[in-house]
Write an enzyme that holds these catalytic residues in place. Sequence first.
Site, PDB file in Angstrom:
ATOM      1  N   THR A 263      29.960  57.004  89.340  1.00 60.25           N
ATOM      2  CA  THR A 263      28.957  56.220  90.084  1.00 60.25           C
ATOM      3  C   THR A 263      27.734  55.919  89.219  1.00 60.25           C
ATOM      4  O   THR A 263      26.608  56.234  89.600  1.00 60.25           O
ATOM      5  CB  THR A 263      28.510  56.968  91.356  1.00 60.25           C
ATOM      6  OG1 THR A 263      27.977  58.259  90.973  1.00 60.25           O
ATOM      7  CG2 THR A 263      29.665  57.160  92.319  1.00 60.25           C
ATOM      8  N   LEU A 266      24.318  54.552  90.622  1.00 59.65           N
ATOM      9  CA  LEU A 266      24.382  54.700  92.071  1.00 59.65           C
ATOM     10  C   LEU A 266      24.400  56.183  92.416  1.00 59.65           C
ATOM     11  O   LEU A 266      24.996  56.978  91.694  1.00 59.65           O
ATOM     12  CB  LEU A 266      25.645  54.038  92.644  1.00 59.65           C
ATOM     13  CG  LEU A 266      25.753  52.520  92.543  1.00 59.65           C
ATOM     14  CD1 LEU A 266      27.156  52.075  92.952  1.00 59.65           C
ATOM     15  CD2 LEU A 266      24.701  51.851  93.425  1.00 59.65           C
ATOM     16  N   HIS A 373      17.638  73.423  85.924  1.00 60.00           N
ATOM     17  CA  HIS A 373      18.976  73.406  86.518  1.00 60.00           C
ATOM     18  C   HIS A 373      19.440  74.819  86.847  1.00 60.00           C
ATOM     19  O   HIS A 373      18.919  75.817  86.328  1.00 60.00           O
ATOM     20  CB  HIS A 373      19.961  72.645  85.639  1.00 60.00           C
ATOM     21  CG  HIS A 373      20.460  73.353  84.416  1.00 60.00           C
ATOM     22  ND1 HIS A 373      21.606  74.105  84.415  1.00 60.00           N
ATOM     23  CD2 HIS A 373      19.997  73.374  83.143  1.00 60.00           C
ATOM     24  CE1 HIS A 373      21.832  74.565  83.192  1.00 60.00           C
ATOM     25  NE2 HIS A 373      20.870  74.138  82.406  1.00 60.00           N
ATOM     26  N   GLU A 421      24.220  70.433  86.054  1.00 59.54           N
ATOM     27  CA  GLU A 421      23.600  69.916  84.828  1.00 59.54           C
ATOM     28  C   GLU A 421      24.529  70.050  83.641  1.00 59.54           C
ATOM     29  O   GLU A 421      24.593  69.163  82.772  1.00 59.54           O
ATOM     30  CB  GLU A 421      22.295  70.672  84.556  1.00 59.54           C
ATOM     31  CG  GLU A 421      21.490  70.143  83.357  1.00 59.54           C
ATOM     32  CD  GLU A 421      21.874  70.770  82.009  1.00 59.54           C
ATOM     33  OE1 GLU A 421      21.358  70.310  80.973  1.00 59.54           O
ATOM     34  OE2 GLU A 421      22.701  71.714  82.001  1.00 59.54           O
ATOM     35  N   GLU A 433      18.618  58.348  90.722  1.00 58.89           N
ATOM     36  CA  GLU A 433      19.292  57.152  91.230  1.00 58.89           C
ATOM     37  C   GLU A 433      18.949  56.913  92.693  1.00 58.89           C
ATOM     38  O   GLU A 433      18.822  55.774  93.139  1.00 58.89           O
ATOM     39  CB  GLU A 433      20.805  57.306  91.064  1.00 58.89           C
ATOM     40  CG  GLU A 433      21.248  57.217  89.616  1.00 58.89           C
ATOM     41  CD  GLU A 433      22.701  57.593  89.425  1.00 58.89           C
ATOM     42  OE1 GLU A 433      23.293  57.144  88.441  1.00 58.89           O
ATOM     43  OE2 GLU A 433      23.237  58.350  90.254  1.00 58.89           O
TER      44      GLU A 433
END
Length: 700
Positions: A263, A266, A373, A421, A433
């Site tokens: 993606t 997105l 992370h 991560e 995003e």
Amino acid sequence: MQWVKVLGGVVGAAALLGLGIIVGHFAIPKGADSPAPSASASQDLDLKILETVMEQLDANRIRENLRELSKEPHLATSPRDEALVQLLLQRWQDPESGLDSARTTEYEVLLSFPSGEQPNRVDVVNSTGAVLFSCRQSEENVTGEQGGPNVVPPYAAYAPPGTPQGPLVYANQGSEQDFKELQKEAVKLQDSIVLTRYGGVGRGAKAVNAAKYGVAGVLVYTDPKDINDGKSLPNETFPHSWCLPPSGVERGSYFEYFGDPLTPYLPATPSSFRLNSDNASGFPPIPIQPIGFEDARVLLCNLGGKLAPADWQGGLGCDYNLGPGFRLNGIFPEDSQVNVSVHNRLELRNSSNVLGIIRGAVEPDRYVLYGNHRDSWVHGAVDPSTGTAVLLELSRVLGTLLKKGTWRPRRSIVFASWGAEEFGLIGSTEFTEISAPGSSGLSIYGNWIRYYNRSSSVYGLVPSVGTLGAGSDYAPFIHFLGISSMDIAYTYDRSKTSARIYPTYHTAFDTFDYVDKFLDPGFSSHQAVARTAGSVLLRLSDSLFLPLNVSDYSETLRSFLQAAENLRDLLEQHNISFGPLVTAVEKFEGAATSFNQRIATLREGTPDPLQVRMINDQLMLLERTFLNSQAFPEERYYNHVLWAPRTGSVATFPGLSNAYSQAENTGHEPAAWAEVQRQLSIVVAALEGAAATLRPVADL
């Protein structure tokens, strides 16, 4: 090993105890607590509050945080990873030390795992296919923590499945130049298996480069020369020292980009369009598998062919030859080959980000994001849990002040724990995003300026601040969204070791005891990072004027311009004018000077809140003026014209440097020099936009 703790407050290097701080604006949920009744539009940094925070940050609490975070392996989306999500929520929702609110956001992302039924293998086989030698499939269980059922075997994430077999060739670090050197030496690469060492180029680039030359499969190992200062014996390595044991294997993602592979651009939510995994780009083109240096020694020390160049030699105690194939009178027949069996699989998994929010009293829609992370390859004590241990202690201290009604920041603070991560900065990228003191006794600053310094034409000797690459979760913020970012870390004294990173990086030996015994006994370095991060966080969230100096950018731009002067003659030979770039830099310098003067004038009086807001917005948005989504169409998520990857040799604006280098290599190709002119125009436009951003609103 106390010397490991010498350096403090390093900004910009993704190293030990790394944490990211981002400045931006965000829609804080309406359910958060309302601003404190005493909130004033003139609220500024309270140095007494800052001192209180510094005093209350507790090294022992950080140590216990780390013990809890790293007691079990917590690979992304594993049960232990999900348990840590709940731990973070519990801490940030605590009635006495919690924050205003805490929540999770879940994404469905494509991850890569080794097969449980068919382990990855590396074997030496003879001409009949009989196995003569097999590399280890797991690391040696030296402390009782390397053999548990939740320890993922060493593998190269996103490497495709396959079972290539061929003669062995040594390819140094697997760079493009290394393969050209092998070609020059007439080493046959077609259908071979190449053995490479970590370093030089990214993990995935080793397979990409190899495939160009017809290589069938790649092995990667960590050479003790590069990580252990040459030490390779079991009694010289962990648990006897901080050095990597012979069986240690660095895991990692071999995906070329960052973010969810299916993606791009997105958010990886259930409703988002997804690429078919067969059509997604960025995966290694051929099978690749990491091994330990004890197994690499068996392979490399029996390799035949010509002697490798001097700078290709390492620390395995033998001469490194190029191959192909094994040497006469070695332990394997000369016609033996190496078989690499990779059975990795791709899976869609749900991964969570965790956000904890303190609502700002005056500007709740402006926020400072402080994140680290959560997931690790195995126990992940150093990477990433040292950072999360510090983050939890800082959020506890600030949360306690908040719950007592003692303090509320001017701007909102968001603590973030990013998921997945290790597979390619996935959690932080999905968020962007969807949101579009050491033993020397020196202070943090004293250590910093002593070990990492540079000469500034404006300030004299100053601490050196590195540039942010793509090594951790700040990458999508700075490169994609243009949000001012920093990475704060405490690292080791590089004058006393040649290790390219701490030796147990991404292995099963990165444990709590490793940190407690060798990296930071007493956890004073962790406490120093917490205090440094706390000071930065409070100054960014509470200062009336954001503590950002635009003139520092002038110095960077001037250095880029001076480097670009080396290109002037050849540019002008191709009718590309250098003058607009000079003018644009000078225009920015003038705008920056005037802007700083306006801030100084406002500080002397009682500025109107709207004036303060406008100044701070100009400071906050300046970074975004350097974005151009068309500047690097071949690079995913890289929009920043100053900090994008630079492949050219001239240390100037990366797009200009890269295009110039390409044009030089192609001679007088008109299209190549047209790209140079395009990149120069992109930089000029960005600089002019930045200068305009700093001008008073009334002047626009």
